[in-house]
Design a protein around this motif. Structure first.
Motif, PDB file in Angstrom:
ATOM      1  N   ILE A  55      -7.667 -15.823  -0.502  1.00 18.93           N
ATOM      2  CA  ILE A  55      -6.765 -16.168  -0.323  1.00 18.93           C
ATOM      3  C   ILE A  55      -5.954 -17.670   0.950  1.00 18.93           C
ATOM      4  O   ILE A  55      -5.233 -17.714   0.932  1.00 18.93           O
ATOM      5  N   THR A  56      -7.446 -17.824   1.495  1.00 19.04           N
ATOM      6  CA  THR A  56      -6.973 -18.930   1.954  1.00 19.04           C
ATOM      7  C   THR A  56      -7.288 -19.933   1.358  1.00 19.04           C
ATOM      8  O   THR A  56      -6.721 -20.709   1.537  1.00 19.04           O
ATOM      9  N   THR A  57      -7.638 -20.219   0.623  1.00 21.91           N
ATOM     10  CA  THR A  57      -7.978 -21.023  -0.489  1.00 21.91           C
ATOM     11  C   THR A  57      -7.074 -21.477  -0.650  1.00 21.91           C
ATOM     12  O   THR A  57      -6.789 -22.195  -1.278  1.00 21.91           O
ATOM     13  N   LEU A  58      -6.040 -20.293  -1.710  1.00 22.44           N
ATOM     14  CA  LEU A  58      -5.293 -20.602  -2.055  1.00 22.44           C
ATOM     15  C   LEU A  58      -3.863 -21.364  -1.178  1.00 22.44           C
ATOM     16  O   LEU A  58      -3.059 -21.883  -1.704  1.00 22.44           O
ATOM     17  N   GLN A  59      -3.249 -20.349  -0.042  1.00 24.03           N
ATOM     18  CA  GLN A  59      -2.721 -20.585   0.851  1.00 24.03           C
ATOM     19  C   GLN A  59      -3.508 -22.214   1.205  1.00 24.03           C
ATOM     20  O   GLN A  59      -2.215 -23.185   1.266  1.00 24.03           O
ATOM     21  N   GLN A  60      -4.530 -22.955   1.209  1.00 19.98           N
ATOM     22  CA  GLN A  60      -4.595 -23.990   1.764  1.00 19.98           C
ATOM     23  C   GLN A  60      -4.347 -25.269   1.021  1.00 19.98           C
ATOM     24  O   GLN A  60      -3.407 -26.773   0.511  1.00 19.98           O
ATOM     25  N   PHE A  61      -4.500 -24.308  -0.301  1.00 18.52           N
ATOM     26  CA  PHE A  61      -3.715 -25.085  -1.953  1.00 18.52           C
ATOM     27  C   PHE A  61      -1.930 -25.129  -2.267  1.00 18.52           C
ATOM     28  O   PHE A  61      -2.107 -27.094  -2.081  1.00 18.52           O
ATOM     29  N   VAL A  62      -2.093 -24.338  -1.623  1.00 17.57           N
ATOM     30  CA  VAL A  62      -0.229 -24.825  -1.962  1.00 17.57           C
ATOM     31  C   VAL A  62       0.324 -25.283  -0.715  1.00 17.57           C
ATOM     32  O   VAL A  62       1.313 -26.081  -0.785  1.00 17.57           O
TER      33      VAL A  62
END
Length: 50
Positions: free
Chosen positions: A27-34
């Motif tokens: 979830i953290t990685t996806l948030q950073q990507f977006v």
């Protein structure tokens, strides 16, 4: 029927709980990507307004 649904839900929740650290990282990685971070491209900056 309801008992079966509750049993299935418990299995899903147990699996999520077992892998909570991995899920949190995902979830953290996806948030950073977006939203953008120093290590990822900023996906939100390439969006066009509707």
């Amino acid at each position: 029927m309801i008992g079966e649904v509750i049993g299935n839900l418990n299995q899903v929740l147990d699996t999520v709980n077992t892998h909570s650290d991995q899920l949190g990282g995902l979830i953290t990685t996806l948030q950073q990507f977006v939203t953008g971070s120093p290590r990822t491209a900023n996906l939100s900056a390439t969006r066009f307004p509707l």
